[in-house]
Design an enzyme around this catalytic site. Sequence first.
Site, PDB file in Angstrom:
ATOM      1  N   HIS A 282       0.801  -1.297   0.008  1.00  0.00           N
ATOM      2  CA  HIS A 282       0.025  -0.058   0.049  1.00  0.00           C
ATOM      3  C   HIS A 282       1.047   1.172  -0.074  1.00  0.00           C
ATOM      4  CE1 HIS A 282      -3.899  -2.025   1.538  1.00  0.00           C
ATOM      5  NE2 HIS A 282      -3.856  -1.942   0.236  1.00  0.00           N
TER       6      HIS A 282
ATOM      7  N   ASP B 105       1.016   4.176   1.228  1.00  0.00           N
ATOM      8  CA  ASP B 105       1.617   4.757   2.341  1.00  0.00           C
ATOM      9  C   ASP B 105       2.685   4.049   3.139  1.00  0.00           C
ATOM     10  OD1 ASP B 105      -0.310   2.825   2.982  1.00  0.00           O
ATOM     11  OD2 ASP B 105      -1.247   3.986   4.884  1.00  0.00           O
TER      12      ASP B 105
ATOM     13  N   HIS C  97      -4.275  -8.522   6.589  1.00  0.00           N
ATOM     14  CA  HIS C  97      -4.659  -7.314   5.952  1.00  0.00           C
ATOM     15  C   HIS C  97      -5.221  -7.386   4.779  1.00  0.00           C
ATOM     16  CE1 HIS C  97      -4.616  -2.797   5.627  1.00  0.00           C
ATOM     17  NE2 HIS C  97      -3.673  -2.853   4.676  1.00  0.00           N
TER      18      HIS C  97
ATOM     19  N   ASP D  14       0.153  -3.168   8.570  1.00  0.00           N
ATOM     20  CA  ASP D  14      -1.293  -2.879   9.057  1.00  0.00           C
ATOM     21  C   ASP D  14      -2.049  -4.261   9.130  1.00  0.00           C
ATOM     22  OD1 ASP D  14      -0.290  -0.464   7.795  1.00  0.00           O
ATOM     23  OD2 ASP D  14      -1.898  -0.156   6.457  1.00  0.00           O
TER      24      ASP D  14
HETATM   25 ZN   LIG Z   1      -2.443  -1.043   4.145  1.00  0.00          ZN
END
Ligand SMILES: [Zn+2]
Length: 319
Positions: free
Chosen positions: A65, A67, A143, A213
């Site tokens: 992802h 970020d 995730h 995450d």
């Molecule tokens: Zn993520």
Amino acid sequence: MSHLKLIILGASSAIPLSHRYPSAQFLSLANRHFLIDCGEGTQIRLRQENIGFGRIDHILVSHLHGDHFFGLIPLLSTLHLLDRRKPIKIYGPKALKELINSHLSLSNARIGFPIEFIPLDFERKQLIFEDSGVKVHSFPLNHSVPCCGFLFEEKSSPRKMKKGKIAEYGIPFSEIPSIKNGAAWADQFGKLIDNHELTDPPPPPLSYAYCTDTKPVNHLDRYFKGVDLLYHEATFTEEHRERASQTQHSTAAQAAGMAKLTESKHLLLGHFSTRYPKLSDLKEEAAAIFKNCDLVKEGMRIEVFSGDRLPKISLAEVR
Ligand SMILES: [Zn+2]
């Protein structure tokens, strides 16, 4: 005395704000250095924290992802422009290698130093790095895309000679390494001296686990237990528990539950949704379940020494 130092480069999720950067941390453990995740702006944050780029030999990317990795290619490009020659190790999902290569080839860019790529295993715990002082494992999280957490552990140091014992028993220096490794000692009359009479145990090795995450992983304690520091994402509060579940993230209360389950000594919360202007609600929620917790913030430094093992936290202002 050994030492662990964590510098928070970015603690936010998704959207960078003027003083809040996406995920990136710089960990020093037993004089080895690790860049953990590399969100947008990481190289700027490294400069703001006066972290020399030459200290970066390992970059670990938890998942793909943006970020967590949009800062990687700009950082590699800067390292090239700074004339880096020594190799760098990048740990991440297999597709990250393709992504780096296609980005470089499509933009006619060149990296003048070797990149050693270590693919992560999203099925099981895996030893990804080991040397004489530390070992690093990855382990699967839960995730919306394949994602790994990381466990950093110092290796046990040898036992310590008790004061005065070398002279008392006339132990030759050549025998000391084996005694430090647990051997008994026979004195000049052939009497066996127990190792515990001669040595003290070393302090337990320092350890750090990074979990972002992820939804709460019910069996997280199979991957690690009793770490000095656990960083666990807390994207939401309980008020948005359903949103947390849909996006496969955790609430602050769930992060606290993971700290309890893994018997971690101290919990650091991060990866906050930008919807919360007042982050203190997240801390309150977690602290009601697990007292030893702190919110991380850009510019925060968390240090643990093997002596008292109490995290020392300081905060430098981010310009
Ligand atoms: Zn993520």
